[in-house]
Design an enzyme around this catalytic site. Sequence first.
Site: not given
Length: 256
Positions: A12, A131
């Site tokens: 990330d 997500d």
Amino acid sequence: MSVAIRVIPCLDVDAGRVVKGVNFADLRDAGDPVELARRYDGAGADELTFLDVTATSGNRETTFEMVARAAEEVFIPLTVGGGVREVADVDRLLRAGADKASINSAAVARPEVIDEITRHFGSQVLVLSLDARRVADGSTPSGFEVTTHGGRRGTGIDAVLWAREAADRGVGEILLNSIDADGTKAGFDLEMIRAVRAAVRVPLIASGGAGKPEDFPPAVQAGADAVLAASIFHFGPVDAIAQVKAAIRAAGFPVR
């Protein structure tokens, strides 16, 4: 199952650094993305995923320069996401050296973009990053809701139905990330994996919640074709990838 289970470190990236938080918040620095990519390639990772965690919410483009640097250093497939909105974004990523592009918020906002991208480049280059979080109020049929903007916004869209629609539109694989489990190190959301696995035939990458090597085999048992994690690789033992592969192999599944 004869196809080898892929083990994928997730990087990330925020402002050019790899970060990791809990439930997409409280980000902590984990290092230089290209350095980490090189390390994971050498340690036996099957693929790498770069997600620019602030590109969509901050409306910034993915850092193409970082992708180009990483592509020169590593020789395993690179998937890059964050700020991918249209065919031109995918084109730039592929030219920079990415093998696949990951799309999330933009596809939820305009599902036809999946058709457009896969028509141009083929299904194999496009990963749907999904997500999802649990909803207890019965507001979605499956009990799982699609979120966008790094898990910060609920959509009211059923996660399982969205996975099926995206697969029908042509995505090559689905990266399923549990927002509830993300960063907790409490194990994958197996119920979520099973629900999406039952709805789609495309390869499924399970993400969110891995804390130790023993957490990975249940995700594969639940239907994941690949497993993705961050914390265990960034902050765990140097041989974490080897340990994860050993655990999956010991459970009777093939690994590379």
